[in-house]
Design a protein around this motif. Structure first.
Motif, short mmCIF file in Angstrom:
data_model
loop_
_atom_site.label_atom_id
_atom_site.label_comp_id
_atom_site.label_asym_id
_atom_site.label_seq_id
_atom_site.Cartn_x
_atom_site.Cartn_y
_atom_site.Cartn_z
N ILE A 68 0.85 -1.19 0.00
CA ILE A 68 0.00 0.00 0.00
C ILE A 68 0.88 1.23 0.00
O ILE A 68 1.72 1.40 0.90
N ASP A 69 0.71 2.08 -1.00
CA ASP A 69 1.45 3.33 -1.10
C ASP A 69 0.67 4.40 -0.35
O ASP A 69 -0.35 4.89 -0.83
N LEU A 70 1.14 4.77 0.83
CA LEU A 70 0.42 5.73 1.66
C LEU A 70 0.48 7.15 1.11
O LEU A 70 -0.23 8.02 1.60
N ALA A 71 1.30 7.37 0.09
CA ALA A 71 1.35 8.69 -0.54
C ALA A 71 0.20 8.86 -1.54
O ALA A 71 -0.15 9.98 -1.89
N LYS A 72 -0.38 7.75 -2.01
CA LYS A 72 -1.49 7.83 -2.96
C LYS A 72 -2.79 8.04 -2.20
O LYS A 72 -3.11 7.29 -1.28
N LYS A 73 -3.54 9.03 -2.59
CA LYS A 73 -4.78 9.34 -1.88
C LYS A 73 -5.72 8.14 -1.84
O LYS A 73 -6.32 7.85 -0.83
N GLY A 74 -5.86 7.42 -2.94
CA GLY A 74 -6.75 6.27 -2.98
C GLY A 74 -6.33 5.18 -2.01
O GLY A 74 -7.16 4.60 -1.32
N ASP A 75 -5.03 4.90 -1.93
CA ASP A 75 -4.54 3.86 -1.02
C ASP A 75 -4.70 4.28 0.43
O ASP A 75 -5.12 3.49 1.27
N ARG A 76 -4.36 5.52 0.76
CA ARG A 76 -4.41 5.92 2.16
C ARG A 76 -5.82 6.16 2.66
O ARG A 76 -6.06 6.25 3.84
N ARG A 77 -6.79 6.26 1.76
CA ARG A 77 -8.18 6.44 2.17
C ARG A 77 -8.97 5.14 2.20
O ARG A 77 -10.16 5.16 2.42
N LYS A 78 -8.33 4.03 1.98
CA LYS A 78 -9.03 2.75 1.95
C LYS A 78 -9.77 2.49 3.25
O LYS A 78 -10.79 1.84 3.26
N GLY A 79 -9.26 2.99 4.30
CA GLY A 79 -9.89 2.77 5.60
C GLY A 79 -9.37 1.52 6.25
O GLY A 79 -9.44 0.44 5.69
N TRP A 80 -8.80 1.67 7.40
CA TRP A 80 -8.25 0.55 8.14
C TRP A 80 -8.82 0.58 9.54
O TRP A 80 -9.11 1.64 10.08
N SER A 81 -8.96 -0.56 10.14
CA SER A 81 -9.43 -0.60 11.51
C SER A 81 -8.66 -1.67 12.27
O SER A 81 -7.98 -2.50 11.68
N LYS A 82 -8.80 -1.64 13.57
CA LYS A 82 -8.10 -2.56 14.45
C LYS A 82 -9.13 -3.40 15.18
O LYS A 82 -10.11 -2.88 15.71
N ILE A 83 -8.94 -4.71 15.19
CA ILE A 83 -9.81 -5.64 15.91
C ILE A 83 -8.93 -6.40 16.90
O ILE A 83 -7.88 -6.92 16.52
N CYS A 84 -9.35 -6.47 18.15
CA CYS A 84 -8.57 -7.18 19.17
C CYS A 84 -9.41 -8.22 19.88
O CYS A 84 -10.61 -8.04 20.07
#
Length: 144
Positions: A68-84
């Protein structure tokens, strides 16, 4: 750079996290050995052999399974979450999390502390990259 130590900032972040990667959900976490790296705005995940001795002897960066290229707007907006659950957490893509809560998603899992560091590092990198081009132009023009 460590996120928990007072060290000089050389302009980029580097983090390596051991864990597991694969398809999973909030009830079933993946078990395939993997390594996540965050460096120069790229989040990469590499899978390792599932047999412990083969994983120990494997070249760790030969089998990239996610980049994932975090400099690309599309990649960094994918949305990530944490599950524990218990002493493990996973970093997952939230593409369908609300509509299909039981749907299997690609997940990278590790200890709570390691995932917290990874989530913090990704967020820091995204924030830094959002205006990096403007900051570079300003610094460049100031020196001319």
């Amino acid at each position: 750079q460590s996120l928990t130590m007072n060290t000089p900032d050389f302009g980029y972040l580097h983090l390596v996290v051991p864990g597991t990667f694969g398809m999973g959900n909030d009830k079933k976490f993946p078990k395939n050995p993997a390594i996540a790296t965050l460096s120069c705005g790229m989040l990469n995940i590499y899978s390792l052999p599932s047999v412990p001795q083969r994983a120990y002897n494997a070249a760790p960066f030969n089998n990239q399974v996610l980049s994932i290229d975090l400099a690309k707007k599309g990649d960094r907006r994918k949305g990530w979450s944490k599950i524990c659950k218990k002493k493990r957490c996973c970093f997952e893509a939230r593409d369908f999390a609300k509509e299909w809560p039981k749907m299997m998603k690609r997940m990278f899992c590790s200890t709570v502390e390691e995932i917290d560091d990874l989530v913090d590092a990704v967020q820091l990198q995204v924030e830094r990259l959002q205006d990096a081009a403007e900051r570079w132009r300003s610094a460049f023009l100031a020196g001319v």
